[in-house]
Motif scaffolding. Structure first.
Motif, short mmCIF file in Angstrom:
data_model
loop_
_atom_site.label_atom_id
_atom_site.label_comp_id
_atom_site.label_asym_id
_atom_site.label_seq_id
_atom_site.Cartn_x
_atom_site.Cartn_y
_atom_site.Cartn_z
N VAL A 11 0.84 -1.26 -0.13
CA VAL A 11 -0.04 0.07 -0.17
C VAL A 11 0.76 1.24 0.21
CG1 VAL A 11 -0.37 0.24 2.48
CG2 VAL A 11 -2.20 1.06 1.02
N ASP A 12 2.06 1.27 0.61
CA ASP A 12 2.94 2.38 0.69
C ASP A 12 3.01 3.06 -0.87
OD1 ASP A 12 3.07 1.75 3.28
OD2 ASP A 12 5.13 1.17 3.30
N ASP A 13 3.43 2.43 -1.77
CA ASP A 13 3.62 2.97 -3.23
C ASP A 13 2.35 3.67 -3.54
OD1 ASP A 13 6.09 1.88 -3.34
OD2 ASP A 13 5.86 1.26 -5.24
N ARG A 14 1.04 2.95 -3.40
CA ARG A 14 -0.34 3.56 -3.70
C ARG A 14 -0.44 4.89 -2.99
NH1 ARG A 14 0.82 -0.51 -5.78
NH2 ARG A 14 2.28 0.82 -7.00
N LEU A 16 1.88 6.97 -1.63
CA LEU A 16 2.67 7.73 -2.21
C LEU A 16 2.42 8.39 -3.41
CD1 LEU A 16 6.01 6.20 -1.16
CD2 LEU A 16 5.27 8.02 0.07
N GLU A 17 2.05 7.58 -4.46
CA GLU A 17 1.54 7.89 -5.76
C GLU A 17 0.17 8.86 -5.50
OE1 GLU A 17 0.99 4.06 -7.49
OE2 GLU A 17 2.75 3.85 -7.78
N TYR A 18 -0.49 8.52 -4.72
CA TYR A 18 -2.23 9.35 -4.65
C TYR A 18 -1.54 10.75 -4.29
CZ TYR A 18 -6.44 11.30 -2.82
OH TYR A 18 -7.44 12.01 -2.58
N ILE A 19 -0.69 10.78 -3.22
CA ILE A 19 -0.31 12.17 -2.64
C ILE A 19 0.57 12.80 -3.64
CG2 ILE A 19 1.16 13.26 -0.96
CD1 ILE A 19 -0.01 11.34 1.08
N ARG A 20 1.27 12.33 -4.47
CA ARG A 20 2.18 13.04 -5.62
C ARG A 20 1.04 13.57 -6.46
NH1 ARG A 20 6.39 11.01 -9.88
NH2 ARG A 20 7.79 10.76 -8.05
N ASP A 68 10.94 15.31 -0.46
CA ASP A 68 11.93 15.54 -1.36
C ASP A 68 12.33 14.04 -1.39
OD1 ASP A 68 11.97 18.07 -2.06
OD2 ASP A 68 13.88 18.45 -0.87
N ASP A 69 12.44 13.24 -0.18
CA ASP A 69 12.83 11.70 -0.23
C ASP A 69 11.87 11.01 -0.87
OD1 ASP A 69 15.54 12.22 0.80
OD2 ASP A 69 15.02 11.57 2.84
N GLY A 70 10.61 11.35 -0.37
CA GLY A 70 9.34 10.60 -0.96
C GLY A 70 9.18 10.84 -2.75
N GLU A 71 9.59 12.04 -3.34
CA GLU A 71 9.83 12.19 -4.52
C GLU A 71 10.83 11.40 -5.18
OE1 GLU A 71 8.13 13.78 -6.79
OE2 GLU A 71 6.90 15.20 -5.59
N ALA A 72 12.05 11.56 -4.54
CA ALA A 72 13.30 10.36 -5.04
C ALA A 72 12.72 9.07 -5.17
CB ALA A 72 14.56 10.93 -4.29
N TYR A 73 12.05 8.33 -4.13
CA TYR A 73 11.85 7.22 -4.12
C TYR A 73 10.92 6.87 -5.08
CZ TYR A 73 9.32 2.98 -3.27
OH TYR A 73 8.58 1.62 -3.25
N LEU A 74 9.88 7.68 -5.41
CA LEU A 74 8.94 7.36 -6.49
C LEU A 74 9.63 7.53 -7.84
CD1 LEU A 74 5.67 9.25 -5.35
CD2 LEU A 74 6.00 6.87 -5.45
N ASP A 75 10.68 8.47 -7.85
CA ASP A 75 11.39 8.48 -9.31
C ASP A 75 12.30 7.46 -9.28
OD1 ASP A 75 9.93 10.79 -9.82
OD2 ASP A 75 11.55 12.15 -9.21
#
Length: 106
Positions: A11-14, A16-20, A68-75
């Motif tokens: 669920v963590d990726d979902r 993070l993606e939702y919030i982005r 910024d770390d959340g963005e970097a993880y998703l990228d």
């Protein structure tokens, strides 16, 4: 390719993606609007964990934003197992961003 740590769940990726995509979000919003098929309580628990690890920032009233770390993880440029930045080829771009055993302050 994302490099998730052993501590992360599906669920963590979902989350993070939702919030982005929405620039912010709360567990209640994600449950109502997002494609997240978990209880609001579980999503809340995961948001708190993601904030503790530094991928989300809690703004209050249950609302979270991506760091910024959340963005970097998703990228795909942050390995959340070893906490190292990665280059575009998946190789380590810098030393670890945390010392061994160090937890992210929330």
């Amino acid at each position: 390719m994302r490099h998730s740590g052993d501590w992360m769940t599906l669920v963590d990726d979902r989350v993070l993606e939702y919030i982005r995509e929405n620039e912010s979000g709360s567990p209640t919003q994600m449950k109502k609007e997002g494609p997240i098929h978990y209880s609001r309580q579980y999503v809340d628990k995961r948001c708190r964990k993601l904030a503790d690890e530094g991928l989300l920032r809690h703004l209050g009233n249950g609302v979270y934003v991506l760091t910024d770390d959340g963005e970097a993880y998703l990228d795909g440029t942050l390995d959340t197992q070893n906490w190292v930045r990665l280059d575009e080829n998946g190789g380590a771009a810098a030393n670890g961003i945390r010392d061994a055993g160090e937890e992210q302050e929330g």
